[in-house]
Scaffold this motif. Sequence first.
Motif, PDB file in Angstrom:
ATOM      1  N   TYR A 171     -19.703   1.942   6.671  1.00 32.44           N
ATOM      2  CA  TYR A 171     -18.846   3.076   6.349  1.00 32.44           C
ATOM      3  C   TYR A 171     -19.699   4.313   6.143  1.00 32.44           C
ATOM      4  O   TYR A 171     -20.916   4.230   6.026  1.00 32.44           O
ATOM      5  CB  TYR A 171     -18.021   2.805   5.084  1.00 32.44           C
ATOM      6  N   LYS A 172     -19.036   5.452   6.102  1.00 36.84           N
ATOM      7  CA  LYS A 172     -19.686   6.714   5.767  1.00 36.84           C
ATOM      8  C   LYS A 172     -19.003   7.239   4.511  1.00 36.84           C
ATOM      9  O   LYS A 172     -17.786   7.108   4.367  1.00 36.84           O
ATOM     10  CB  LYS A 172     -19.525   7.729   6.900  1.00 36.84           C
ATOM     11  N   ALA A 173     -19.788   7.839   3.625  1.00 33.77           N
ATOM     12  CA  ALA A 173     -19.222   8.418   2.407  1.00 33.77           C
ATOM     13  C   ALA A 173     -18.092   9.377   2.789  1.00 33.77           C
ATOM     14  O   ALA A 173     -18.216  10.149   3.727  1.00 33.77           O
ATOM     15  CB  ALA A 173     -20.297   9.148   1.617  1.00 33.77           C
ATOM     16  N   GLY A 174     -16.989   9.293   2.065  1.00 37.74           N
ATOM     17  CA  GLY A 174     -15.834  10.142   2.337  1.00 37.74           C
ATOM     18  C   GLY A 174     -14.731   9.434   3.113  1.00 37.74           C
ATOM     19  O   GLY A 174     -13.597   9.889   3.110  1.00 37.74           O
ATOM     20  N   GLN A 175     -15.062   8.337   3.797  1.00 34.25           N
ATOM     21  CA  GLN A 175     -14.008   7.565   4.455  1.00 34.25           C
ATOM     22  C   GLN A 175     -13.159   6.896   3.380  1.00 34.25           C
ATOM     23  O   GLN A 175     -13.553   6.806   2.219  1.00 34.25           O
ATOM     24  CB  GLN A 175     -14.608   6.495   5.362  1.00 34.25           C
ATOM     25  N   PHE A 176     -11.988   6.431   3.753  1.00 30.28           N
ATOM     26  CA  PHE A 176     -11.111   5.786   2.780  1.00 30.28           C
ATOM     27  C   PHE A 176     -10.358   4.645   3.431  1.00 30.28           C
ATOM     28  O   PHE A 176     -10.340   4.508   4.645  1.00 30.28           O
ATOM     29  CB  PHE A 176     -10.138   6.796   2.167  1.00 30.28           C
ATOM     30  N   ALA A 177      -9.734   3.823   2.590  1.00 28.14           N
ATOM     31  CA  ALA A 177      -8.947   2.691   3.080  1.00 28.14           C
ATOM     32  C   ALA A 177      -7.870   2.356   2.061  1.00 28.14           C
ATOM     33  O   ALA A 177      -7.977   2.717   0.890  1.00 28.14           O
ATOM     34  CB  ALA A 177      -9.844   1.481   3.309  1.00 28.14           C
ATOM     35  N   ASP A 178      -6.835   1.680   2.512  1.00 29.51           N
ATOM     36  CA  ASP A 178      -5.803   1.158   1.610  1.00 29.51           C
ATOM     37  C   ASP A 178      -6.264  -0.205   1.115  1.00 29.51           C
ATOM     38  O   ASP A 178      -6.658  -1.052   1.921  1.00 29.51           O
ATOM     39  CB  ASP A 178      -4.467   0.974   2.341  1.00 29.51           C
ATOM     40  N   TYR A 179      -6.219  -0.401  -0.178  1.00 27.61           N
ATOM     41  CA  TYR A 179      -6.577  -1.689  -0.773  1.00 27.61           C
ATOM     42  C   TYR A 179      -5.397  -2.242  -1.545  1.00 27.61           C
ATOM     43  O   TYR A 179      -4.694  -1.502  -2.225  1.00 27.61           O
ATOM     44  CB  TYR A 179      -7.765  -1.544  -1.735  1.00 27.61           C
ATOM     45  N   THR A 180      -5.193  -3.524  -1.446  1.00 30.67           N
ATOM     46  CA  THR A 180      -4.165  -4.219  -2.216  1.00 30.67           C
ATOM     47  C   THR A 180      -4.851  -5.253  -3.089  1.00 30.67           C
ATOM     48  O   THR A 180      -5.599  -6.094  -2.578  1.00 30.67           O
ATOM     49  CB  THR A 180      -3.156  -4.913  -1.285  1.00 30.67           C
ATOM     50  N   LEU A 181      -4.606  -5.185  -4.393  1.00 30.25           N
ATOM     51  CA  LEU A 181      -5.177  -6.161  -5.306  1.00 30.25           C
ATOM     52  C   LEU A 181      -4.313  -7.413  -5.318  1.00 30.25           C
ATOM     53  O   LEU A 181      -3.083  -7.323  -5.349  1.00 30.25           O
ATOM     54  CB  LEU A 181      -5.284  -5.586  -6.713  1.00 30.25           C
ATOM     55  N   ILE A 182      -4.955  -8.567  -5.277  1.00 33.21           N
ATOM     56  CA  ILE A 182      -4.240  -9.836  -5.325  1.00 33.21           C
ATOM     57  C   ILE A 182      -4.150 -10.269  -6.774  1.00 33.21           C
ATOM     58  O   ILE A 182      -5.160 -10.406  -7.449  1.00 33.21           O
ATOM     59  CB  ILE A 182      -4.973 -10.897  -4.480  1.00 33.21           C
ATOM     60  N   ASP A 183      -2.937 -10.462  -7.272  1.00 32.70           N
ATOM     61  CA  ASP A 183      -2.684 -10.867  -8.661  1.00 32.70           C
ATOM     62  C   ASP A 183      -3.404 -10.006  -9.690  1.00 32.70           C
ATOM     63  O   ASP A 183      -4.192 -10.507 -10.503  1.00 32.70           O
ATOM     64  CB  ASP A 183      -3.067 -12.344  -8.879  1.00 32.70           C
ATOM     65  N   PRO A 184      -3.163  -8.681  -9.696  1.00 35.14           N
ATOM     66  CA  PRO A 184      -3.835  -7.831 -10.679  1.00 35.14           C
ATOM     67  C   PRO A 184      -3.365  -8.137 -12.100  1.00 35.14           C
ATOM     68  O   PRO A 184      -2.212  -8.523 -12.311  1.00 35.14           O
ATOM     69  CB  PRO A 184      -3.430  -6.422 -10.267  1.00 35.14           C
ATOM     70  N   GLN A 185      -4.264  -7.955 -13.068  1.00 35.35           N
ATOM     71  CA  GLN A 185      -3.912  -8.184 -14.463  1.00 35.35           C
ATOM     72  C   GLN A 185      -2.989  -7.077 -14.973  1.00 35.35           C
ATOM     73  O   GLN A 185      -2.101  -7.325 -15.765  1.00 35.35           O
ATOM     74  CB  GLN A 185      -5.164  -8.231 -15.326  1.00 35.35           C
ATOM     75  N   ASP A 186      -3.232  -5.854 -14.520  1.00 29.35           N
ATOM     76  CA  ASP A 186      -2.437  -4.706 -14.952  1.00 29.35           C
ATOM     77  C   ASP A 186      -1.924  -3.971 -13.729  1.00 29.35           C
ATOM     78  O   ASP A 186      -2.558  -3.960 -12.689  1.00 29.35           O
ATOM     79  CB  ASP A 186      -3.293  -3.736 -15.779  1.00 29.35           C
ATOM     80  N   THR A 187      -0.777  -3.328 -13.878  1.00 24.68           N
ATOM     81  CA  THR A 187      -0.245  -2.507 -12.795  1.00 24.68           C
ATOM     82  C   THR A 187       0.606  -1.402 -13.417  1.00 24.68           C
ATOM     83  O   THR A 187       0.772  -1.341 -14.620  1.00 24.68           O
ATOM     84  CB  THR A 187       0.570  -3.349 -11.786  1.00 24.68           C
ATOM     85  N   ASP A 188       1.124  -0.525 -12.599  1.00 23.35           N
ATOM     86  CA  ASP A 188       1.998   0.538 -13.077  1.00 23.35           C
ATOM     87  C   ASP A 188       3.131   0.713 -12.073  1.00 23.35           C
ATOM     88  O   ASP A 188       3.278  -0.074 -11.148  1.00 23.35           O
ATOM     89  CB  ASP A 188       1.222   1.837 -13.307  1.00 23.35           C
ATOM     90  N   GLU A 189       3.904   1.773 -12.253  1.00 24.57           N
ATOM     91  CA  GLU A 189       5.070   1.952 -11.386  1.00 24.57           C
ATOM     92  C   GLU A 189       4.696   2.278  -9.939  1.00 24.57           C
ATOM     93  O   GLU A 189       5.511   2.139  -9.047  1.00 24.57           O
ATOM     94  CB  GLU A 189       6.008   3.022 -11.947  1.00 24.57           C
ATOM     95  N   GLU A 190       3.437   2.685  -9.682  1.00 24.43           N
ATOM     96  CA  GLU A 190       3.027   2.988  -8.308  1.00 24.43           C
ATOM     97  C   GLU A 190       2.776   1.726  -7.489  1.00 24.43           C
ATOM     98  O   GLU A 190       2.800   1.752  -6.267  1.00 24.43           O
ATOM     99  CB  GLU A 190       1.781   3.868  -8.317  1.00 24.43           C
TER     100      GLU A 190
END
Length: 62
Positions: A31-50
């Motif tokens: 990767y190069k600094a500044g690139q981005f990606a969508d990540y999905t956490l599997i079974d997160p301990q905490d979450t919010d309305e987003e």
Amino acid sequence: MSLPRTKLVKKEEVAEQTMAFMFEKPAGFTYKAGQFADYTLIDPQDTDEEKYPRILAFECPV
């Protein structure tokens, strides 16, 4: 296309309601600094309305 899986190594609050996350770098992943990606956490301990996924920017560790 197979997407790489990775493991969360560290998380740190860097400002109010702003977190920095460190992940293991999967073998062969580039990767190069500044690139981005969508990540999905599997079974997160905490979450919010987003919920999931979250867009995270890549940066080089210092």
